[in-house]
Design a protein around this motif. Structure first.
Motif, PDB file in Angstrom:
ATOM      1  N   HIS A   1      54.339  29.150  48.571  1.00  0.00           N
ATOM      2  CA  HIS A   1      54.420  29.739  49.912  1.00  0.00           C
ATOM      3  C   HIS A   1      55.804  30.349  50.154  1.00  0.00           C
ATOM      4  O   HIS A   1      55.935  31.445  50.713  1.00  0.00           O
ATOM      5  CB  HIS A   1      54.120  28.662  50.951  1.00  0.00           C
ATOM      6  CG  HIS A   1      54.458  29.056  52.359  1.00  0.00           C
ATOM      7  ND1 HIS A   1      53.598  29.759  53.178  1.00  0.00           N
ATOM      8  CD2 HIS A   1      55.587  28.860  53.101  1.00  0.00           C
ATOM      9  CE1 HIS A   1      54.167  29.969  54.347  1.00  0.00           C
ATOM     10  NE2 HIS A   1      55.370  29.424  54.331  1.00  0.00           N
ATOM     11  N   ASN A   2      56.854  29.650  49.731  1.00  0.00           N
ATOM     12  CA  ASN A   2      58.222  30.121  49.961  1.00  0.00           C
ATOM     13  C   ASN A   2      58.537  31.408  49.203  1.00  0.00           C
ATOM     14  O   ASN A   2      59.460  32.136  49.563  1.00  0.00           O
ATOM     15  CB  ASN A   2      59.231  29.041  49.561  1.00  0.00           C
ATOM     16  CG  ASN A   2      59.170  27.836  50.481  1.00  0.00           C
ATOM     17  OD1 ASN A   2      58.720  27.924  51.616  1.00  0.00           O
ATOM     18  ND2 ASN A   2      59.621  26.691  49.980  1.00  0.00           N
ATOM     19  N   ALA A   3      57.757  31.693  48.153  1.00  0.00           N
ATOM     20  CA  ALA A   3      57.987  32.906  47.373  1.00  0.00           C
ATOM     21  C   ALA A   3      57.695  34.166  48.176  1.00  0.00           C
ATOM     22  O   ALA A   3      58.051  35.276  47.752  1.00  0.00           O
ATOM     23  CB  ALA A   3      57.139  32.884  46.106  1.00  0.00           C
TER      24      ALA A   3
ATOM     25  N   PHE B   1      65.758  32.841  42.732  1.00  0.00           N
ATOM     26  CA  PHE B   1      65.424  31.444  42.441  1.00  0.00           C
ATOM     27  C   PHE B   1      63.994  31.116  42.881  1.00  0.00           C
ATOM     28  O   PHE B   1      63.247  30.426  42.179  1.00  0.00           O
ATOM     29  CB  PHE B   1      66.409  30.505  43.129  1.00  0.00           C
ATOM     30  CG  PHE B   1      67.751  30.421  42.449  1.00  0.00           C
ATOM     31  CD1 PHE B   1      67.838  30.203  41.087  1.00  0.00           C
ATOM     32  CD2 PHE B   1      68.924  30.559  43.168  1.00  0.00           C
ATOM     33  CE1 PHE B   1      69.066  30.123  40.442  1.00  0.00           C
ATOM     34  CE2 PHE B   1      70.161  30.484  42.550  1.00  0.00           C
ATOM     35  CZ  PHE B   1      70.237  30.262  41.182  1.00  0.00           C
ATOM     36  N   LEU B   2      63.625  31.592  44.072  1.00  0.00           N
ATOM     37  CA  LEU B   2      62.267  31.348  44.575  1.00  0.00           C
ATOM     38  C   LEU B   2      61.223  32.003  43.677  1.00  0.00           C
ATOM     39  O   LEU B   2      60.160  31.430  43.410  1.00  0.00           O
ATOM     40  CB  LEU B   2      62.142  31.872  46.009  1.00  0.00           C
ATOM     41  CG  LEU B   2      62.943  31.122  47.077  1.00  0.00           C
ATOM     42  CD1 LEU B   2      62.870  31.860  48.414  1.00  0.00           C
ATOM     43  CD2 LEU B   2      62.443  29.698  47.231  1.00  0.00           C
TER      44      LEU B   2
ATOM     45  N   ALA C   1      58.396  29.939  41.470  1.00  0.00           N
ATOM     46  CA  ALA C   1      56.963  30.223  41.622  1.00  0.00           C
ATOM     47  C   ALA C   1      56.365  30.769  40.330  1.00  0.00           C
ATOM     48  O   ALA C   1      55.214  30.460  39.985  1.00  0.00           O
ATOM     49  CB  ALA C   1      56.759  31.217  42.760  1.00  0.00           C
ATOM     50  N   GLY C   2      57.138  31.574  39.599  1.00  0.00           N
ATOM     51  CA  GLY C   2      56.634  32.157  38.357  1.00  0.00           C
ATOM     52  C   GLY C   2      56.495  31.152  37.231  1.00  0.00           C
ATOM     53  O   GLY C   2      55.593  31.267  36.389  1.00  0.00           O
TER      54      GLY C   2
ATOM     55  N   GLY D   1      61.343  20.232  37.752  1.00  0.00           N
ATOM     56  CA  GLY D   1      62.408  21.229  37.642  1.00  0.00           C
ATOM     57  C   GLY D   1      62.081  22.488  38.434  1.00  0.00           C
ATOM     58  O   GLY D   1      62.947  23.055  39.109  1.00  0.00           O
ATOM     59  N   CYS D   2      60.814  22.927  38.369  1.00  0.00           N
ATOM     60  CA  CYS D   2      60.390  24.107  39.138  1.00  0.00           C
ATOM     61  C   CYS D   2      60.487  23.847  40.641  1.00  0.00           C
ATOM     62  O   CYS D   2      60.935  24.707  41.401  1.00  0.00           O
ATOM     63  CB  CYS D   2      58.964  24.489  38.760  1.00  0.00           C
ATOM     64  SG  CYS D   2      58.752  25.089  37.079  1.00  0.00           S
ATOM     65  N   LEU D   3      60.062  22.649  41.063  1.00  0.00           N
ATOM     66  CA  LEU D   3      60.113  22.311  42.487  1.00  0.00           C
ATOM     67  C   LEU D   3      61.549  22.240  42.991  1.00  0.00           C
ATOM     68  O   LEU D   3      61.856  22.719  44.090  1.00  0.00           O
ATOM     69  CB  LEU D   3      59.398  20.978  42.737  1.00  0.00           C
ATOM     70  CG  LEU D   3      57.902  20.924  42.401  1.00  0.00           C
ATOM     71  CD1 LEU D   3      57.341  19.533  42.692  1.00  0.00           C
ATOM     72  CD2 LEU D   3      57.121  21.980  43.175  1.00  0.00           C
TER      73      LEU D   3
END
Length: 290
Positions: free
Chosen positions: A96-98, A125-126, A130-131, A270-272
């Motif tokens: 969602h933040n992306a 970073f976002l 997400a990617g 790590g992604c989160l």
């Protein structure tokens, strides 16, 4: 007090929705979101009649001007409902933040606005978080990610329209009131073509008290959260408001992992964390700008 209300409403509402969608598997988004917007619209109308809020969007030109944004709002809640039924809340919030990447790109490329380096780094970073998530999520669900992408695209486009100069005369309450009205009508019309109207009769928990309680809680708390957030924005600087909302998301993500089965590998975590750092950097850039 308003912040505490918004924070508590945020995690209760999201976890309530998650319980109905994923645990009870109430996968009828036109009906579920139609109920949510109906409750929100009725409560907002009652608040208007009692003099608690002021609604001025009664002219036909206001309605027509805001109509494209209301269509996107329906896309946001419908796709978000489909995604949240399949994805963990921390994963959903990271995706969602992306949407901020879309907003930042539009400001930089089309409106030629000056963008601060921290905000650009935040968007990168976002985007990276997400990617990378689909390739590192041990609970990967293709349909969930598909609807999450539709959701974030609608969120990005909605926020771009919301900031348009042509729509500035509408207050946040006016916009939300029109969103509720249009959503109820469109979702009611879509209930039959999508098959939700008759399929729901086979739902095994249709008369289950926990199902009714969760639906009522999410409906009322959805309105409560919206109202509290608008009050928060009215007496706080944008940077301060963004900081509190970020904190509320962290609380929501943390509590959701205690309530639902969530498998977090080191790569997923790590992604989160990367997404959380990107949003924290965005909050810093907004506070610095304000």
């Amino acid at each position: 007090t308003t912040f505490l209300s918004a924070r508590e409403g945020s995690w209760i509402k999201l976890n309530g929705i998650r319980y109905v969608l994923s645990v009870l598997k109430f996968t009828y988004p036109t009906l579920f979101q139609g109920w949510q917007t109906l409750v929100g619209g009725l409560l907002l109308h009652v608040s208007w009649k009692l003099g608690w809020v002021e609604i001025n969007s009664r002219s036909r030109s206001d309605v027509l001007t805001w109509l494209p944004a209301s269509v996107l709002f329906v896309g946001i809640i419908y796709a978000g409902s489909r995604a949240l039924s399949r994805l963990a809340i921390p994963v959903f919030l990271t995706l969602h933040n992306a949407a901020e990447v879309i907003i930042c790109g539009h400001q930089k490329c089309f409106r030629k606005e000056k963008t601060s380096p921290p905000k650009i780094c935040s968007a990168l970073f976002l985007l990276a978080a997400a990617g990378c998530l689909p390739f590192n999520d041990s609970q990967f669900d293709p349909d969930g990610y598909f609807w999450a992408v539709i959701h974030l695209l609608c969120v990005g486009a909605y926020k771009i329209l919301q900031k348009s100069q042509k729509l500035n005369k509408l207050s946040d309450i006016d916009q939300q009131y029109l969103n509720y009205l249009f959503s109820v009508v469109l979702l009611a019309l879509a209930a039959h073509p999508t098959g939700d109207l008759f399929s729901v009769l086979d739902f095994p928990f249709l008369y289950f008290y926990r199902f009714h309680g969760s639906c009522c809680a999410s409906g009322f708390l959805g309105f409560f959260l919206m109202f509290s957030t608008m009050k928060l924005k009215s007496f706080m600087a944008p940077g301060q408001c963004a900081a509190w909302i970020f904190f509320a998301k962290v609380i929501t993500s943390g509590l959701s992992m205690l309530l639902f089965d969530t498998i977090l590998t080191r790569e997923t975590m790590g992604c989160l964390l990367l997404g959380g750092f990107g949003e924290a950097l965005l909050v810093f850039s907004e506070r610095k700008g304000s």
